[in-house]
Scaffold this active site. Sequence first.
Site, short mmCIF file in Angstrom:
data_model
loop_
_atom_site.label_atom_id
_atom_site.label_comp_id
_atom_site.label_asym_id
_atom_site.label_seq_id
_atom_site.Cartn_x
_atom_site.Cartn_y
_atom_site.Cartn_z
N SER A 107 0.71 -1.06 0.26
CA SER A 107 0.00 -0.08 0.02
C SER A 107 1.03 1.30 -0.17
O SER A 107 1.91 1.34 0.88
CB SER A 107 -0.89 -0.01 1.30
OG SER A 107 -1.51 1.29 1.38
N TYR A 130 -2.56 5.50 -4.24
CA TYR A 130 -3.46 6.58 -4.31
C TYR A 130 -3.07 7.61 -4.93
O TYR A 130 -1.89 8.33 -4.40
CB TYR A 130 -3.73 6.93 -2.83
CG TYR A 130 -4.53 6.07 -1.85
CD1 TYR A 130 -5.93 5.55 -2.08
CD2 TYR A 130 -3.72 5.25 -0.90
CE1 TYR A 130 -6.43 4.62 -1.38
CE2 TYR A 130 -4.47 4.16 -0.01
CZ TYR A 130 -5.70 4.10 -0.26
OH TYR A 130 -6.37 3.35 0.52
N THR A 156 -6.22 2.44 -6.56
CA THR A 156 -7.63 2.42 -5.79
C THR A 156 -8.41 3.72 -6.07
O THR A 156 -7.76 4.64 -5.88
CB THR A 156 -7.07 2.40 -4.37
OG1 THR A 156 -6.29 1.32 -4.05
CG2 THR A 156 -8.18 2.36 -3.47
N LYS A 253 -8.76 -0.80 -8.82
CA LYS A 253 -9.49 -1.29 -7.46
C LYS A 253 -10.55 -0.66 -6.97
O LYS A 253 -10.48 0.66 -6.98
CB LYS A 253 -8.51 -1.54 -6.41
CG LYS A 253 -9.00 -2.45 -5.13
CD LYS A 253 -7.98 -2.71 -4.07
CE LYS A 253 -8.41 -3.30 -2.78
NZ LYS A 253 -9.08 -2.22 -1.92
N HIS A 277 -14.22 -1.63 -0.42
CA HIS A 277 -12.97 -1.32 0.66
C HIS A 277 -13.28 -1.99 1.74
O HIS A 277 -12.98 -1.50 2.81
CB HIS A 277 -13.08 0.19 0.62
CG HIS A 277 -11.61 0.66 0.81
ND1 HIS A 277 -10.94 1.29 -0.28
CD2 HIS A 277 -10.86 0.85 1.94
CE1 HIS A 277 -9.75 1.68 0.23
NE2 HIS A 277 -9.64 1.52 1.41
#
Length: 388
Positions: A107, A130, A156, A253, A277
């Site tokens: 992440s 992100y 995402t 995603k 999520h």
Amino acid sequence: MSFATSIEDLRSQAQRRIPRMFYDYVDAGSWTEGTYRANTERLRDIRLCQRVAVNLDGRHVRSTMLGQPVAMPVALGPAGLAGMMHPDGEIHAARAAEAFGVPFALSTMSICSIEDVAAATTKPFWFQLYLLRDRGFSASLIERAKAARCSALILTLDAPVLGRRYKDVRNGLSTAPQWYRPRVLMDFVRHPRWCMDMLKTNRRVFGNIVGHAPGADDIAKMSDWKHLEVDSSLTWDDIEWVRRQWGGPLILKGLMDPADARRAAQMGVAAIVVSNHGGRQLDGTPTTIEALPRVVEAVQAVPGAATEVWLDSGIRSGQDVLKALALGAQATLIGRAYLYGLAAQGQAGVTRCLEILAEDLELSMALCGHVRVGTLDRSVLVAATCPT
């Protein structure tokens, strides 16, 4: 730690092992937590068809994801703050995934950096992005992922703003630093082993963004998206920009709507993840297993589309994986399941999580009369209990 026979055993061990602040960060949803609970409950409601007198010799659960062989169609999805579940948590999880033979996704909001994980592993992993308002820094994250030999990029899309998570607010993991509240300090005191272990590592901040985002050296501050400056104006044009910057397999995603899935397939992305999520963003959405069939249908209707459809949110057993595959998913991602294992037992706990899923998947598949995951379809499910 006692031997775990199920993901629930790992969850129970994790709850005892780590401070409430971080356990609740994993084991919670947004607002009423209705979607969070429904993801697992709806999967549980689907019934399986038992078959007999089938030759089950040579059965296995091996498959492929993005054309690469995997030990089973399961990947460790991106999870923020994994390094607070266990010291150097992302490194432990990545090593467990590599040894087992499944993908690992790091992440943006990890504690260990891209470079930390690359130095600790031998095989390529995935990086999750992100998209930030600072396009220069976003581009630099993509370049760092390339330099680390990451083999795929996950973008995402379902977190342009942060869902309201009441437990994080109550526990002090919120918009303002509250580490020194008496209740928080007492919780740390009740977990001396975790505290001592965390003191042995210098990785206790957001390794990928420290030095860039204001407050990136403070876990509490960074739990609010305004400090990270995620781009809430993201559109399909921005997705195309990311694809050009990356130049490799791109995974989107957070898609739940067939129209979004169709557009992604037309764009030619490598895979999409049907995800809400984990119930941590918009409470009240359909469960992912309910959304899956229509998304699969939409992607299959795109001429020449090679986009894979995966599912996450709610996977707690190998039977859940089987049900997702039977409804059209080509693979699944797990988050909470492996974080429970990581919090409970470190790398060994993640390995045990994967073993449980693989064992459950193989046995359930066999009892449904199949020896390969590639042959699973709706015939293994009781039709009346399936989403349409």
